[in-house]
Scaffold this motif. Sequence first.
Motif, mmCIF file in Angstrom:
data_model
loop_
_atom_site.group_PDB
_atom_site.id
_atom_site.type_symbol
_atom_site.label_atom_id
_atom_site.label_comp_id
_atom_site.label_asym_id
_atom_site.label_seq_id
_atom_site.Cartn_x
_atom_site.Cartn_y
_atom_site.Cartn_z
ATOM 1 N N GLU A 25 -7.732 -4.461 4.160
ATOM 2 C CA GLU A 25 -8.706 -3.402 4.300
ATOM 3 C C GLU A 25 -8.537 -2.535 3.109
ATOM 4 O O GLU A 25 -9.567 -2.207 2.203
ATOM 5 C CB GLU A 25 -8.715 -2.662 5.505
ATOM 6 N N ALA A 26 -7.486 -1.955 2.826
ATOM 7 C CA ALA A 26 -6.883 -0.918 1.759
ATOM 8 C C ALA A 26 -7.252 -1.434 0.341
ATOM 9 O O ALA A 26 -7.664 -0.812 -0.376
ATOM 10 C CB ALA A 26 -5.596 -0.483 2.160
ATOM 11 N N PHE A 27 -6.839 -2.929 0.267
ATOM 12 C CA PHE A 27 -7.055 -3.210 -1.107
ATOM 13 C C PHE A 27 -8.324 -4.079 -1.319
ATOM 14 O O PHE A 27 -8.547 -4.452 -2.419
ATOM 15 C CB PHE A 27 -5.799 -4.369 -1.103
ATOM 16 N N THR A 46 -9.890 6.103 -2.412
ATOM 17 C CA THR A 46 -8.664 6.743 -1.373
ATOM 18 C C THR A 46 -8.595 5.774 -0.048
ATOM 19 O O THR A 46 -9.436 5.248 0.151
ATOM 20 C CB THR A 46 -8.952 8.221 -1.395
ATOM 21 N N LEU A 47 -7.269 6.089 0.360
ATOM 22 C CA LEU A 47 -7.143 5.623 1.759
ATOM 23 C C LEU A 47 -8.186 6.147 2.643
ATOM 24 O O LEU A 47 -8.498 5.211 3.468
ATOM 25 C CB LEU A 47 -5.678 5.714 2.044
ATOM 26 N N ARG A 48 -8.393 7.376 2.836
ATOM 27 C CA ARG A 48 -9.322 8.086 3.517
ATOM 28 C C ARG A 48 -10.689 7.195 3.659
ATOM 29 O O ARG A 48 -11.304 6.902 4.835
ATOM 30 C CB ARG A 48 -9.575 9.388 3.274
ATOM 31 N N ASN A 49 -10.978 6.884 2.312
ATOM 32 C CA ASN A 49 -12.504 6.080 2.303
ATOM 33 C C ASN A 49 -12.532 4.711 2.703
ATOM 34 O O ASN A 49 -13.023 4.280 3.506
ATOM 35 C CB ASN A 49 -12.870 6.144 0.769
ATOM 36 N N THR A 50 -10.948 4.051 2.237
ATOM 37 C CA THR A 50 -11.232 2.529 2.384
ATOM 38 C C THR A 50 -10.864 2.292 3.890
ATOM 39 O O THR A 50 -11.129 1.205 4.387
ATOM 40 C CB THR A 50 -10.068 1.804 1.445
ATOM 41 N N ASN A 73 1.882 10.319 8.807
ATOM 42 C CA ASN A 73 2.452 10.863 7.998
ATOM 43 C C ASN A 73 2.104 10.129 6.394
ATOM 44 O O ASN A 73 2.879 10.001 5.777
ATOM 45 C CB ASN A 73 3.886 10.639 8.216
ATOM 46 N N VAL A 74 0.895 10.150 6.207
ATOM 47 C CA VAL A 74 0.313 9.192 5.080
ATOM 48 C C VAL A 74 -0.519 10.393 4.455
ATOM 49 O O VAL A 74 -1.708 10.941 5.183
ATOM 50 C CB VAL A 74 -0.172 7.924 5.199
ATOM 51 N N ASP A 75 -0.598 10.488 3.077
ATOM 52 C CA ASP A 75 -1.522 11.362 2.466
ATOM 53 C C ASP A 75 -2.928 10.566 2.096
ATOM 54 O O ASP A 75 -2.842 9.565 1.362
ATOM 55 C CB ASP A 75 -0.863 11.865 1.136
ATOM 56 N N GLY A 76 -3.848 10.927 3.004
ATOM 57 C CA GLY A 76 -5.172 10.076 2.829
ATOM 58 C C GLY A 76 -5.878 10.264 1.407
ATOM 59 O O GLY A 76 -6.745 9.428 1.166
ATOM 60 N N SER A 77 -5.465 11.082 0.569
ATOM 61 C CA SER A 77 -6.313 10.973 -1.013
ATOM 62 C C SER A 77 -5.417 10.284 -1.972
ATOM 63 O O SER A 77 -5.896 10.286 -2.944
ATOM 64 C CB SER A 77 -5.913 12.635 -1.334
ATOM 65 N N LEU A 78 -4.291 9.716 -1.334
ATOM 66 C CA LEU A 78 -3.773 8.623 -2.413
ATOM 67 C C LEU A 78 -4.576 7.244 -2.609
ATOM 68 O O LEU A 78 -5.270 7.028 -1.542
ATOM 69 C CB LEU A 78 -2.303 8.269 -1.552
ATOM 70 N N GLU A 102 -2.444 1.525 -3.916
ATOM 71 C CA GLU A 102 -1.230 1.135 -4.741
ATOM 72 C C GLU A 102 -0.120 2.018 -4.712
ATOM 73 O O GLU A 102 0.981 1.738 -5.133
ATOM 74 C CB GLU A 102 -1.777 0.507 -6.070
ATOM 75 N N GLN A 103 -0.603 3.346 -4.307
ATOM 76 C CA GLN A 103 0.508 4.357 -4.377
ATOM 77 C C GLN A 103 1.608 4.293 -3.355
ATOM 78 O O GLN A 103 2.440 4.967 -3.117
ATOM 79 C CB GLN A 103 -0.027 5.580 -4.561
ATOM 80 N N LEU A 104 1.167 3.610 -2.048
ATOM 81 C CA LEU A 104 1.791 3.718 -0.799
ATOM 82 C C LEU A 104 2.888 2.451 -0.593
ATOM 83 O O LEU A 104 2.552 1.437 -1.230
ATOM 84 C CB LEU A 104 0.651 3.173 0.395
ATOM 85 N N ASP A 105 3.923 2.788 -0.160
ATOM 86 C CA ASP A 105 5.130 1.680 0.165
ATOM 87 C C ASP A 105 4.813 0.818 1.141
ATOM 88 O O ASP A 105 3.903 1.162 2.206
ATOM 89 C CB ASP A 105 6.348 2.239 -0.218
ATOM 90 N N LEU A 106 5.783 -0.022 1.330
ATOM 91 C CA LEU A 106 5.673 -0.822 2.709
ATOM 92 C C LEU A 106 5.887 0.151 4.076
ATOM 93 O O LEU A 106 4.988 -0.179 4.839
ATOM 94 C CB LEU A 106 6.627 -1.918 2.822
ATOM 95 N N ALA A 107 6.838 0.868 4.041
ATOM 96 C CA ALA A 107 7.010 1.658 5.265
ATOM 97 C C ALA A 107 5.675 2.671 5.538
ATOM 98 O O ALA A 107 5.431 2.446 6.864
ATOM 99 C CB ALA A 107 8.217 2.640 4.957
ATOM 100 N N ALA A 108 5.056 3.007 4.435
ATOM 101 C CA ALA A 108 3.864 3.784 4.883
ATOM 102 C C ALA A 108 2.887 2.815 5.488
ATOM 103 O O ALA A 108 2.125 3.234 6.425
ATOM 104 C CB ALA A 108 3.392 4.487 3.383
ATOM 105 N N PHE A 109 2.681 1.535 4.978
ATOM 106 C CA PHE A 109 1.849 0.684 5.533
ATOM 107 C C PHE A 109 1.955 0.432 6.887
ATOM 108 O O PHE A 109 0.851 0.157 7.870
ATOM 109 C CB PHE A 109 1.610 -0.704 4.597
#
Length: 268
Positions: free
Chosen positions: A213-215, A221-225, A239-244, A247-254
């Motif tokens: 979904e994200a990609f 932005t993540l908030r949107n997708t 603990n994820v910034d929704g305005s990113l 592609e700026q998120l690492d595996l742990a955040a996903f």
Amino acid sequence: MTEHYQHRARKRFGQNFLHDAGVIHRILRAIYARPTERLLEIGPGQGALTEGLLASGAHLDVVELDLDLIPLLKHKFDSNPNFTLHQGDALKFDFASLNPPPHSLRVVGNLPYNISTPLIFHLLEHASLIRDMHFMLQKEVVERLAATPGGGDWGRLSIMVQYHCQVEHLFNVGSGAFKPAPKVDSAIVRLVPHETLPHPAKDHRQLERVVREAFNQRRKTLRNTLKALLSSDAIEAANVDGSLRPEQLDLAAFVRLADKLCEQTSAE
Ligand code: SAM
């Protein structure tokens, strides 16, 4: 080789045969097979790698789809007791039927490019049986597999493969090493399944869902997708910034997002 075994390369089977002895040697050195090991080669073709793999003394199973190559492979290798030939589609092959001990199977292949991604996903379903994999792939695919967050190569393939494996881009191979020469450059990649996952998700299907979904719209932005899956509050709570952007998120955040989705689904 006798006249009888002359083979014309077939495009639909992704046949580009390795003929550069230096490159073949370099691949075999990277694999460094030992006599007690269990190897599996996908798409042996005319045996460019097969010969060196068998010379190591390891046991080698090969899976080849093209019926026309079977007589040639039998002729060259059937007298070797360590060689087992399976004719069929590697995408449908049941790797567990080889009965390897956990984390033992070493998978090798100069893969047909059209099936490389689905084949890697098929193999990852049996990741616990596999010690490592060495593949020749399109260079661009290797760059995506080995990518790090922040760049254009980082995406679904990088994340889902790095969830299961450590990835190493070993070296590039120019198109002159093959006959016929492909239109793209190639590279050798080593994938080593983690014995213990560094970032285990509660449910790995939810990780696939969030990543897909994200990609789907990587510029947003993540908030949107992720709107259809997770609220802004749920994203912040992971603990994820929704305005990113994804592609700026690492595996742990996903994985944190996937776990949040899991909690949410089980609370429904
Ligand atoms: N290993 C050989 C070499 O390096 O010269 C051949 C490599 S060639 C790029 C890919 C090989 O995979 C071909 O022999 C082709 O017939 C075989 N192949 C294609 N699709 C396959 C499939 N679905 N399952 C198993 N083998 C397949």
